[in-house]
Each structure stands twice: as C-alpha cells, then as structure tokens.
Design an enzyme around this catalytic site. Structure first.
Site, mmCIF file in Angstrom:
data_model
loop_
_atom_site.group_PDB
_atom_site.id
_atom_site.type_symbol
_atom_site.label_atom_id
_atom_site.label_comp_id
_atom_site.label_asym_id
_atom_site.label_seq_id
_atom_site.Cartn_x
_atom_site.Cartn_y
_atom_site.Cartn_z
ATOM 1 N N GLY A 82 0.775 -1.231 0.000
ATOM 2 C CA GLY A 82 0.000 0.000 0.000
ATOM 3 C C GLY A 82 0.810 1.286 0.000
ATOM 4 C CG ASN A 136 1.268 3.370 -5.774
ATOM 5 O OD1 ASN A 136 1.563 4.406 -6.362
ATOM 6 N ND2 ASN A 136 1.916 2.222 -5.961
ATOM 7 C CG LEU A 171 -1.346 -7.446 -7.103
ATOM 8 C CD1 LEU A 171 -0.190 -8.238 -6.520
ATOM 9 C CD2 LEU A 171 -0.858 -6.536 -8.230
ATOM 10 C CG ASN A 187 -4.177 -0.436 -12.750
ATOM 11 O OD1 ASN A 187 -4.001 -0.723 -11.570
ATOM 12 N ND2 ASN A 187 -3.454 -0.996 -13.726
ATOM 13 C CG HIS A 243 1.106 -1.420 -15.562
ATOM 14 N ND1 HIS A 243 0.854 -2.689 -15.058
ATOM 15 C CD2 HIS A 243 2.132 -1.560 -16.434
ATOM 16 C CE1 HIS A 243 1.681 -3.545 -15.616
ATOM 17 N NE2 HIS A 243 2.466 -2.894 -16.452
ATOM 18 C CG ASP A 260 -2.172 -3.480 -17.382
ATOM 19 O OD1 ASP A 260 -2.686 -2.878 -16.424
ATOM 20 O OD2 ASP A 260 -1.379 -4.430 -17.237
ATOM 21 C CD GLU A 283 4.380 2.390 -9.177
ATOM 22 O OE1 GLU A 283 3.368 2.050 -8.560
ATOM 23 O OE2 GLU A 283 5.341 1.623 -9.386
HETATM 24 C C1 GAR Z 1 3.027 -0.944 -7.503
HETATM 25 O O1 GAR Z 1 4.297 -0.874 -8.089
HETATM 26 C C2 GAR Z 1 1.952 -0.932 -8.573
HETATM 27 O O2 GAR Z 1 2.262 -0.113 -9.660
HETATM 28 C C3 GAR Z 1 1.938 -2.384 -8.985
HETATM 29 O O3 GAR Z 1 2.057 -3.094 -7.760
HETATM 30 C C4 GAR Z 1 2.818 -2.298 -6.828
HETATM 31 C C5 GAR Z 1 2.019 -2.185 -5.555
HETATM 32 O O4 GAR Z 1 2.755 -1.537 -4.545
HETATM 33 N N1 GAR Z 1 0.761 -2.715 -9.709
HETATM 34 C C6 GAR Z 1 0.756 -3.592 -10.707
HETATM 35 O O5 GAR Z 1 1.729 -4.212 -11.054
HETATM 36 C C7 GAR Z 1 -0.593 -3.750 -11.400
HETATM 37 N N2 GAR Z 1 -0.443 -4.457 -12.637
HETATM 38 P P1 GAR Z 1 2.053 -0.844 -3.297
HETATM 39 O O6 GAR Z 1 1.121 -1.898 -2.668
HETATM 40 O O7 GAR Z 1 3.186 -0.517 -2.387
HETATM 41 O O8 GAR Z 1 1.293 0.359 -3.763
#
Ligand code: GAR
Length: 203
Positions: free
Chosen positions: A14, A16, A92, A109, A111, A152, A182
């Site tokens: 989490g 993001n 995910l 989303n 990515h 995506d 991000e």
């Molecule tokens: C992030 O890097 C996000 O962009 C990616 O998972 C990570 C989650 O990190 N998402 C994907 O790959 C979706 N296809 P977080 O839980 O620390 O935010």
C-alpha cells in the site's frame, strides 16, 4: 466544493495508497475524498495504513469465494459508501468485463511501466521490472490509465519516464519507479478524474 467519494482497492503493502493519503492531507486532491480501502487479501498491510488514516477499511478474502461472489461483495461495499471513483493501487486481481462495464471511466489503475510495454495479464509487481531488465530497455516508468475490459488496455491518463541504471535489480528499479513516478502520478490521476467528473456535472 463537491468532493467525489473514492474507493482504493489494494492487495499488498500500500505505498501508493499512502501517497494518496499524504497528498490528500496536503490538500492536493481537492475534488476527491478518499473514503474506503478495500483489499482482496485480509493480510494486506495497506489495510493498516487505511485504518491509521481514519478511512473505512474492508477485506474480501478472494481465495475463499468465486469471482462472482467476490464482485458482488465488492459492489455492495462500493454502494454502501456511495463511491463514484475506484482506484486500483497495487490491486492484483483482474476485474471481470461485466464489473468494469458498470463503471465506465470511473476506475483507474497505476501500472509500473510505460504502457504498452510490459503490461497485460501476468505483468504485475516485480515481474514487470524483471521483464524490463530482461529486455534491456534504458527507460521505463509508470502509467495511470482508465480500466476497461482489456487488462491494462484502457485510455492512458498520465505517464512518466524513469531511467534504468546499470546494475539495477527488479527491486532497485521498482523503488525508483515508485519514488520518481508512481507516488506522484496516482494522486494527480485521482484529482484529474474527480475534477473532470465535477466539470461535466449537469446539476
Ligand atoms: C506498484 O508498483 C503498482 O504499480 C503495482 O504493484 C505495486 C504495488 O505496490 N501494480 C501492478 O503491477 C498492477 N499491474 P504498493 O502496494 O506498495 O502500492
């Protein structure tokens, strides 16, 4: 100002989500209101981040149910909190075409690559950065996009490039993409979508 209620869907750490919480507290998402954090994984640390920030939190243990049950529970929670915008922040699970069609241009989303590179089914988390390193690209980045029925594949809202450096591992590259792209792009994307909704409002 009218604030659009936002749900954040998560599966893991989490960071993001944390960026969204921090940017909201800094007043940088004036058209949106983070309202509920929903995880498909009851162990996700993101749920604790949400609680700590005073948000409602909910876990829907996806592994213990069918995809239809999962999405029915998800829809019920979104309706309970009168959600208008859904943010996938490291979420995910792939949402079904039926679900996504109920929320046109209401789901975004983040990515961790420059779409259309290294995206689609099977590309998530560190796998994306491993693929970028295997290919040998010198520039990667992150993308915020609308979610449609193609994984995506929805319209791109924001992108930012990040350099790949000699000696990078998937972990070092992931960290740089998060820090340089991000955590900036996702709050900007949420504000953009919420502000657009308000601008197009007819009442
Ligand atoms: C992030 O890097 C996000 O962009 C990616 O998972 C990570 C989650 O990190 N998402 C994907 O790959 C979706 N296809 P977080 O839980 O620390 O935010």
């Amino acid at each position: 100002m009218l604030k659009r209620k936002v749900a954040v869907l998560v599966s893991g750490g989490g960071t993001n989500l944390q960026a969204l919480i921090d940017r909201q507290q800094a007043g940088e998402i004036p058209h949106g209101q983070l309202t509920v954090v929903i995880s498909d994984n009851p162990q996700a640390y993101a749920l604790q981040r949400g609680e700590k920030a005073g948000l409602a939190v909910a876990a829907i243990p996806r592994r213990q149910m069918t995809p239809e049950q999962f999405e029915a529970e998800l829809q019920a929670i979104l309706e309970k909190y009168c959600i208008e915008v859904i943010v996938l922040a490291g979420f995910l699970s792939i949402l079904s075409a039926d679900f996504v069609r109920k929320w046109p241009e209401r789901i975004i989303n983040i990515h961790p690559s420059l779409i259309p590179s290294f995206c689609g089914k099977g590309f998530y988390g560190l796998r994306v950065h491993q693929a970028a390193l295997d290919y040998g690209v010198k520039v990667t980045g992150a993308t915020v996009h609308y979610v449609n029925e193609i994984p995506d594949g929805g319209k791109i809202l924001l992108q930012k490039a990040v350099a790949v450096l000699p000696g990078d591992t998937p972990e070092t590259l992931q960290k740089r993409v998060m820090e340089e792209a991000e955590w900036q792009l996702l709050p900007q994307g949420v504000e953009m979508v919420c502000a657009n909704l308000s601008a197009n409002r007819t009442v």
